[in-house]
Design a protein around this motif. Structure first.
Motif, PDB file in Angstrom:
ATOM      1  N   LEU A  96     -10.848 -17.621  -0.789  1.00 44.47           N
ATOM      2  CA  LEU A  96     -11.254 -18.207  -2.251  1.00 44.47           C
ATOM      3  C   LEU A  96     -10.450 -17.330  -3.390  1.00 44.47           C
ATOM      4  O   LEU A  96     -10.936 -17.389  -4.461  1.00 44.47           O
ATOM      5  CB  LEU A  96     -12.495 -17.796  -2.263  1.00 44.47           C
ATOM      6  CG  LEU A  96     -13.673 -18.517  -1.417  1.00 44.47           C
ATOM      7  CD1 LEU A  96     -15.034 -18.059  -1.460  1.00 44.47           C
ATOM      8  CD2 LEU A  96     -13.853 -20.070  -1.593  1.00 44.47           C
ATOM      9  N   GLY A  97      -9.604 -16.366  -2.886  1.00 43.94           N
ATOM     10  CA  GLY A  97      -8.956 -15.540  -3.779  1.00 43.94           C
ATOM     11  C   GLY A  97     -10.142 -14.398  -4.403  1.00 43.94           C
ATOM     12  O   GLY A  97      -9.675 -13.674  -5.556  1.00 43.94           O
ATOM     13  N   LEU A  98     -10.915 -14.185  -3.646  1.00 48.40           N
ATOM     14  CA  LEU A  98     -11.800 -13.107  -3.812  1.00 48.40           C
ATOM     15  C   LEU A  98     -11.649 -11.974  -2.750  1.00 48.40           C
ATOM     16  O   LEU A  98     -10.946 -12.111  -1.709  1.00 48.40           O
ATOM     17  CB  LEU A  98     -13.336 -13.673  -3.918  1.00 48.40           C
ATOM     18  CG  LEU A  98     -13.482 -14.608  -4.845  1.00 48.40           C
ATOM     19  CD1 LEU A  98     -14.829 -15.331  -4.619  1.00 48.40           C
ATOM     20  CD2 LEU A  98     -13.247 -14.383  -6.263  1.00 48.40           C
ATOM     21  N   ASP A  99     -12.436 -10.774  -3.155  1.00 46.77           N
ATOM     22  CA  ASP A  99     -12.371  -9.759  -2.226  1.00 46.77           C
ATOM     23  C   ASP A  99     -13.740  -9.213  -2.079  1.00 46.77           C
ATOM     24  O   ASP A  99     -14.744  -9.760  -2.626  1.00 46.77           O
ATOM     25  CB  ASP A  99     -11.366  -8.723  -2.341  1.00 46.77           C
ATOM     26  CG  ASP A  99     -11.555  -7.909  -3.616  1.00 46.77           C
ATOM     27  OD1 ASP A  99     -12.712  -7.982  -4.153  1.00 46.77           O
ATOM     28  OD2 ASP A  99     -10.649  -7.541  -4.321  1.00 46.77           O
ATOM     29  N   GLU A 100     -13.770  -8.039  -1.130  1.00 48.83           N
ATOM     30  CA  GLU A 100     -15.166  -7.378  -0.822  1.00 48.83           C
ATOM     31  C   GLU A 100     -16.007  -7.292  -2.100  1.00 48.83           C
ATOM     32  O   GLU A 100     -17.164  -7.134  -2.207  1.00 48.83           O
ATOM     33  CB  GLU A 100     -14.944  -6.181   0.013  1.00 48.83           C
ATOM     34  CG  GLU A 100     -16.315  -5.546   0.318  1.00 48.83           C
ATOM     35  CD  GLU A 100     -16.609  -4.276  -0.550  1.00 48.83           C
ATOM     36  OE1 GLU A 100     -17.637  -3.793  -0.312  1.00 48.83           O
ATOM     37  OE2 GLU A 100     -15.672  -3.923  -1.316  1.00 48.83           O
ATOM     38  N   GLU A 101     -15.244  -6.757  -3.414  1.00 48.16           N
ATOM     39  CA  GLU A 101     -15.895  -6.088  -4.603  1.00 48.16           C
ATOM     40  C   GLU A 101     -16.552  -7.264  -5.275  1.00 48.16           C
ATOM     41  O   GLU A 101     -17.498  -6.902  -6.259  1.00 48.16           O
ATOM     42  CB  GLU A 101     -15.008  -5.457  -5.393  1.00 48.16           C
ATOM     43  CG  GLU A 101     -14.145  -4.088  -4.932  1.00 48.16           C
ATOM     44  CD  GLU A 101     -13.354  -3.445  -5.800  1.00 48.16           C
ATOM     45  OE1 GLU A 101     -13.003  -4.071  -6.784  1.00 48.16           O
ATOM     46  OE2 GLU A 101     -12.933  -2.414  -5.435  1.00 48.16           O
ATOM     47  N   ASP A 102     -16.374  -8.471  -4.978  1.00 48.87           N
ATOM     48  CA  ASP A 102     -16.932  -9.579  -5.612  1.00 48.87           C
ATOM     49  C   ASP A 102     -18.389  -9.861  -4.867  1.00 48.87           C
ATOM     50  O   ASP A 102     -19.204 -10.621  -5.711  1.00 48.87           O
ATOM     51  CB  ASP A 102     -16.233 -10.745  -5.676  1.00 48.87           C
ATOM     52  CG  ASP A 102     -14.763 -10.960  -6.284  1.00 48.87           C
ATOM     53  OD1 ASP A 102     -15.017 -10.647  -7.579  1.00 48.87           O
ATOM     54  OD2 ASP A 102     -13.795 -10.771  -5.549  1.00 48.87           O
ATOM     55  N   HIS A 146     -17.084 -23.055  -7.720  1.00 54.34           N
ATOM     56  CA  HIS A 146     -17.147 -24.351  -7.796  1.00 54.34           C
ATOM     57  C   HIS A 146     -17.977 -24.752  -8.960  1.00 54.34           C
ATOM     58  O   HIS A 146     -17.357 -25.723  -9.793  1.00 54.34           O
ATOM     59  CB  HIS A 146     -17.792 -25.106  -6.369  1.00 54.34           C
ATOM     60  CG  HIS A 146     -17.943 -26.527  -6.487  1.00 54.34           C
ATOM     61  ND1 HIS A 146     -16.657 -27.215  -6.178  1.00 54.34           N
ATOM     62  CD2 HIS A 146     -18.774 -27.499  -6.818  1.00 54.34           C
ATOM     63  CE1 HIS A 146     -16.767 -28.404  -6.257  1.00 54.34           C
ATOM     64  NE2 HIS A 146     -18.105 -28.727  -6.457  1.00 54.34           N
ATOM     65  N   MET A 147     -18.873 -24.022  -9.421  1.00 52.47           N
ATOM     66  CA  MET A 147     -19.682 -24.347 -10.635  1.00 52.47           C
ATOM     67  C   MET A 147     -18.873 -23.885 -11.653  1.00 52.47           C
ATOM     68  O   MET A 147     -19.411 -23.917 -13.222  1.00 52.47           O
ATOM     69  CB  MET A 147     -20.937 -23.671 -10.465  1.00 52.47           C
ATOM     70  CG  MET A 147     -22.028 -24.198  -9.524  1.00 52.47           C
ATOM     71  SD  MET A 147     -23.553 -23.174  -9.461  1.00 52.47           S
ATOM     72  CE  MET A 147     -24.748 -24.736  -8.975  1.00 52.47           C
ATOM     73  N   LYS A 148     -17.712 -22.886 -11.565  1.00 53.51           N
ATOM     74  CA  LYS A 148     -17.100 -22.205 -12.639  1.00 53.51           C
ATOM     75  C   LYS A 148     -18.155 -21.272 -13.346  1.00 53.51           C
ATOM     76  O   LYS A 148     -18.198 -21.018 -14.812  1.00 53.51           O
ATOM     77  CB  LYS A 148     -16.380 -23.136 -13.646  1.00 53.51           C
ATOM     78  CG  LYS A 148     -15.290 -23.863 -12.972  1.00 53.51           C
ATOM     79  CD  LYS A 148     -14.644 -24.756 -14.017  1.00 53.51           C
ATOM     80  CE  LYS A 148     -13.469 -25.497 -13.232  1.00 53.51           C
ATOM     81  NZ  LYS A 148     -13.807 -26.254 -12.120  1.00 53.51           N
ATOM     82  N   ALA A 149     -19.277 -20.689 -12.789  1.00 53.43           N
ATOM     83  CA  ALA A 149     -20.112 -19.843 -13.296  1.00 53.43           C
ATOM     84  C   ALA A 149     -19.650 -18.370 -13.294  1.00 53.43           C
ATOM     85  O   ALA A 149     -18.672 -18.125 -12.581  1.00 53.43           O
ATOM     86  CB  ALA A 149     -21.469 -20.010 -12.599  1.00 53.43           C
ATOM     87  N   GLY A 150     -20.763 -17.594 -13.953  1.00 52.79           N
ATOM     88  CA  GLY A 150     -20.312 -16.042 -13.846  1.00 52.79           C
ATOM     89  C   GLY A 150     -20.737 -15.223 -12.622  1.00 52.79           C
ATOM     90  O   GLY A 150     -20.968 -15.943 -11.585  1.00 52.79           O
ATOM     91  N   PRO A 151     -19.908 -13.990 -12.702  1.00 52.15           N
ATOM     92  CA  PRO A 151     -19.684 -13.313 -11.496  1.00 52.15           C
ATOM     93  C   PRO A 151     -21.171 -12.697 -11.010  1.00 52.15           C
ATOM     94  O   PRO A 151     -21.429 -12.433  -9.648  1.00 52.15           O
ATOM     95  CB  PRO A 151     -18.993 -12.202 -11.819  1.00 52.15           C
ATOM     96  CG  PRO A 151     -19.577 -11.966 -13.165  1.00 52.15           C
ATOM     97  CD  PRO A 151     -19.357 -13.218 -13.903  1.00 52.15           C
ATOM     98  N   GLU A 152     -22.247 -12.847 -11.573  1.00 49.42           N
ATOM     99  CA  GLU A 152     -23.684 -12.218 -11.343  1.00 49.42           C
ATOM    100  C   GLU A 152     -24.323 -13.227 -10.533  1.00 49.42           C
ATOM    101  O   GLU A 152     -25.504 -13.394 -11.024  1.00 49.42           O
ATOM    102  CB  GLU A 152     -24.199 -11.362 -12.363  1.00 49.42           C
ATOM    103  CG  GLU A 152     -23.483 -10.308 -13.142  1.00 49.42           C
ATOM    104  CD  GLU A 152     -22.861  -9.265 -12.182  1.00 49.42           C
ATOM    105  OE1 GLU A 152     -23.717  -8.903 -11.112  1.00 49.42           O
ATOM    106  OE2 GLU A 152     -21.734  -9.056 -12.053  1.00 49.42           O
TER     107      GLU A 152
END
Length: 328
Positions: A96-102, A146-152
């Motif tokens: 997803l182009g993400l890591d553990e910190e997400d 997918h929703m292009k929503a915020g990180p929280e």
């Protein structure tokens, strides 16, 4: 109605403890059997992860991210944090182009003995991928992207959690009476035992359309990968293996258990009032025997229900018994 007597512990010919609780078995037409109070309101905790994963599949986010059955099993999992779990979740996040910190689930030591030993001996700290809910949270992150929503994404008013609440209320047939924060920091919505059983019956006999296809995919993923849903030595994994694909079961904290029986179109929900895992594992095992999905003499039944309890020297000290007429 009061809680029913479900499981007893006997020692030296005397009943030492009793696990009280509530159980409902439902099909598409309503309650089939019940013990205790079907209207008792509970938090399903992790037992409802397949419900929390519905928006991931229904939205098209799972397909857009190329998720397979292993990913979906992990989205429904409360895993041990073994390598088979953490490596897959890490690869999922990387894709997803993400890591553990997400992640927003927090870190804890894994339950898997080998991984716990490795961390302890290496003086390495566990990370959030070791969290037993990291697969569910990877699913939330997939939906968030997918929703292009915020990180929280664990906030109650985040689009991810609004979608989860809608799905939860639709499949339980109830308006959530409240919500609490689960151990992994995500909201957990309250429902009745009957509502949770009704939701599981929907997964057992899914209809046509987007929802039915999503429910079917999630159940098939759980049945195909019981080792990913929990792990070695865990009741969920061992019971599903023993039933050879005939039923999916899933535990939740504070002694909640659900069952999905596709061949009978049955959904099961139970809550042991004292929050004790021992009672919940024995109760769900007793129900699987009651429904003809496990033989009384099967080793997994002996482990969780009928076998002797032993002390540290291996001496038989007591036994668990079905209480009264449970299950009738």
């Amino acid at each position: 109605m009061t809680a029913a007597r479900l499981i007893e512990l006997w020692r030296g010919g005397m009943r030492e403890s009793t696990h009280l609780g509530h159980v409902v078995i439902s099909d598409a037409n309503g309650i089939v059997e019940a013990w205790g109070d079907p209207g008792a309101v509970i938090y399903p905790r992790s037992s409802c992860k397949m419900v929390q994963a519905l928006p991931l599949v229904e939205s098209g986010a799972a397909d857009a991210a190329g998720l397979g059955s292993e990913h979906l099993a992990l989205a429904c999992a409360s895993h041990n944090g073994a390598r088979i779990h953490t490596e897959r979740v890490a690869a999922w996040l990387s894709g997803l182009g993400l890591d553990e910190e997400d992640l927003r689930c927090g870190a804890h030591m894994p339950n898997d003995p080998a991984e716990r030993k490795r961390l302890t001996c290496s003086d390495e700290n566990p990370c959030q991928i070791h969290n037993n809910c990291s697969g569910k949270h990877a699913g939330f992150l997939t939906l968030k992207r997918h929703m292009k929503a915020g990180p929280e994404y664990v906030e109650i008013d985040h689009p991810v959690q609004r979608a989860v609440r809608r799905a939860f209320e639709e499949v339980t047939g109830e308006t959530a009476t409240g919500w609490g924060i689960d151990g992994c920091s995500a909201p957990n919505f309250a429902c009745t035992i009957e509502g949770l059983s009704h939701a599981m019956a929907g997964f057992a006999q899914p209809g046509a359309g987007v929802r039915g296809r999503a429910q079917r995919r999630l159940v098939e993923a759980m049945l195909a990968h019981p080792d990913l849903v929990a792990g070695e030595g865990r009741a969920c994994t061992e019971l599903m293996r023993a039933m050879k694909g005939r039923a999916a079961v899933k535990t939740g904290a504070e002694a909640v258990f659900v069952g999905i029986v596709p061949e009978r179109g049955l959904g099961i929900a139970l809550k042991v009032a004292d929050g004790g895992t021992r009672g919940a594992e024995a109760a769900i095992t007793a129900l699987m025997v009651h429904l003809g999905l496990l033989e009384e003499g099967h080793p997994v039944v002996q482990k969780y229900l009928t076998g002797p309890l032993r002390n540290w020297r291996g001496l038989a000290t007591g036994e668990l018994r079905r209480a009264g007429g449970f299950p009738s």
